[in-house]
Design a protein around this motif. Structure first.
Motif, PDB file in Angstrom:
ATOM      1  N   ARG A  57      -5.728  -9.240  -7.703  1.00 25.95           N
ATOM      2  CA  ARG A  57      -6.206  -7.982  -8.574  1.00 25.95           C
ATOM      3  C   ARG A  57      -6.507  -6.984  -7.865  1.00 25.95           C
ATOM      4  NH1 ARG A  57     -11.216 -10.315 -11.433  1.00 25.95           N
ATOM      5  NH2 ARG A  57     -11.405  -7.792 -12.302  1.00 25.95           N
ATOM      6  N   VAL A  58      -6.292  -6.499  -6.499  1.00 23.38           N
ATOM      7  CA  VAL A  58      -6.028  -6.262  -6.008  1.00 23.38           C
ATOM      8  C   VAL A  58      -5.161  -4.811  -6.093  1.00 23.38           C
ATOM      9  CG1 VAL A  58      -6.543  -4.599  -3.018  1.00 23.38           C
ATOM     10  CG2 VAL A  58      -7.906  -6.156  -4.141  1.00 23.38           C
ATOM     11  N   GLY A  59      -3.912  -5.639  -5.551  1.00 23.90           N
ATOM     12  CA  GLY A  59      -2.707  -5.106  -6.339  1.00 23.90           C
ATOM     13  C   GLY A  59      -3.207  -4.224  -7.738  1.00 23.90           C
ATOM     14  N   ARG A  60      -3.038  -5.011  -8.576  1.00 17.67           N
ATOM     15  CA  ARG A  60      -3.157  -4.688  -9.939  1.00 17.67           C
ATOM     16  C   ARG A  60      -3.333  -3.358  -9.772  1.00 17.67           C
ATOM     17  NH1 ARG A  60      -6.041  -7.438 -14.102  1.00 17.67           N
ATOM     18  NH2 ARG A  60      -7.851  -6.666 -13.941  1.00 17.67           N
ATOM     19  N   HIS A  61      -4.610  -2.849  -9.232  1.00 20.03           N
ATOM     20  CA  HIS A  61      -5.770  -1.983  -9.249  1.00 20.03           C
ATOM     21  C   HIS A  61      -5.067  -0.667  -8.438  1.00 20.03           C
ATOM     22  CE1 HIS A  61      -9.552  -3.234 -11.292  1.00 20.03           C
ATOM     23  NE2 HIS A  61      -9.645  -4.291 -11.006  1.00 20.03           N
ATOM     24  N   GLN A  62      -4.455  -1.252  -7.513  1.00 10.70           N
ATOM     25  CA  GLN A  62      -3.527  -0.265  -6.549  1.00 10.70           C
ATOM     26  C   GLN A  62      -2.033   0.351  -7.567  1.00 10.70           C
ATOM     27  OE1 GLN A  62      -1.673  -1.791  -3.143  1.00 10.70           O
ATOM     28  NE2 GLN A  62      -1.329   0.035  -1.542  1.00 10.70           N
ATOM     29  N   ALA A  63      -1.458  -0.451  -8.173  1.00 12.83           N
ATOM     30  CA  ALA A  63      -0.522  -0.112  -8.663  1.00 12.83           C
ATOM     31  C   ALA A  63      -1.171   0.858  -9.865  1.00 12.83           C
ATOM     32  CB  ALA A  63       0.522  -1.613  -9.822  1.00 12.83           C
ATOM     33  N   HIS A  64      -2.194   0.330 -10.766  1.00 12.70           N
ATOM     34  CA  HIS A  64      -2.813   2.224 -11.336  1.00 12.70           C
ATOM     35  C   HIS A  64      -3.240   3.193 -11.352  1.00 12.70           C
ATOM     36  CE1 HIS A  64      -3.150  -0.564 -15.981  1.00 12.70           C
ATOM     37  NE2 HIS A  64      -2.888  -1.700 -14.650  1.00 12.70           N
ATOM     38  N   SER A  65      -4.237   2.457  -9.409  1.00 12.11           N
ATOM     39  CA  SER A  65      -4.274   4.076  -9.306  1.00 12.11           C
ATOM     40  C   SER A  65      -3.311   5.101  -8.872  1.00 12.11           C
ATOM     41  CB  SER A  65      -5.202   3.937  -7.940  1.00 12.11           C
ATOM     42  OG  SER A  65      -6.386   3.197  -8.219  1.00 12.11           O
ATOM     43  N   ALA A  66      -2.285   4.343  -8.272  1.00 16.78           N
ATOM     44  CA  ALA A  66      -1.174   4.451  -7.797  1.00 16.78           C
ATOM     45  C   ALA A  66      -0.009   5.759  -9.235  1.00 16.78           C
ATOM     46  CB  ALA A  66       0.122   3.679  -6.924  1.00 16.78           C
ATOM     47  N   ALA A  67       0.075   5.131 -10.437  1.00 16.63           N
ATOM     48  CA  ALA A  67       0.685   5.195 -11.234  1.00 16.63           C
ATOM     49  C   ALA A  67      -0.206   6.532 -12.414  1.00 16.63           C
ATOM     50  CB  ALA A  67       0.817   4.225 -12.696  1.00 16.63           C
ATOM     51  N   ASP A  68      -1.383   6.397 -12.588  1.00 11.53           N
ATOM     52  CA  ASP A  68      -2.855   7.872 -12.545  1.00 11.53           C
ATOM     53  C   ASP A  68      -2.400   9.226 -11.631  1.00 11.53           C
ATOM     54  OD1 ASP A  68      -3.722   5.973 -14.437  1.00 11.53           O
ATOM     55  OD2 ASP A  68      -4.747   5.526 -13.393  1.00 11.53           O
ATOM     56  N   LEU A  69      -2.303   8.040 -10.888  1.00  2.17           N
ATOM     57  CA  LEU A  69      -2.570   9.733  -9.398  1.00  2.17           C
ATOM     58  C   LEU A  69      -0.871  10.266  -9.730  1.00  2.17           C
ATOM     59  CD1 LEU A  69      -4.405   8.677  -6.577  1.00  2.17           C
ATOM     60  CD2 LEU A  69      -5.190  10.330  -7.810  1.00  2.17           C
TER      61      LEU A  69
END
Length: 122
Positions: free
Chosen positions: A37-49
């Motif tokens: 879940r942390v990896g998924r959130h990190q991927a979403h944050s990196a994509a958004d930014l």
């Protein structure tokens, strides 16, 4: 002659070890789910930014926008797998390596789009 109590000697130890092993296995499973879940959130944050940063440069074309998006994605622990600029919109696909358990590697993926909002007045 040995009584029935003699045959059960040590059974509680085995039972406690089995229960302890079950708790350890459940803890490892929950830790793996949490890491994923942390990896998924990190991927979403990196994509958004990355998409937001790239959208600021979209007016200068795809090379400039994607280069800027790539810098932000990398700074947030991701790897950009796709960058497409269409007009002033940018779409960024990101992949983050996740290790939920020792010896097991997975990839969390996310995508984000950024650009201007077009309002039609009728």
């Amino acid at each position: 002659m040995a009584g029935s109590g003699e045959r059960d000697r040590g059974a509680a130890t085995i039972f406690v070890l089995a229960v302890g092993l079950a708790f350890v296995a459940a803890g490892l499973a929950m830790a793996s789910v949490g890491t994923a879940r942390v990896g998924r959130h990190q991927a979403h944050s990196a994509a958004d930014l990355g998409a937001l940063a790239g959208a600021a440069e979209a007016i200068y074309g795809q090379p400039a926008a994607c280069t800027r998006a790539e810098r932000f994605v990398s700074a947030n622990g991701g790897e950009m797998t796709l960058c497409v600029v269409d007009g002033l919109e940018i779409v960024v696909h990101v992949q983050v390596e996740v290790r939920p358990m020792p010896g097991l590697t997975r990839h969390a993926e996310a995508a984000a789009r950024a650009g201007p909002v077009y309002i039609t007045i009728e």
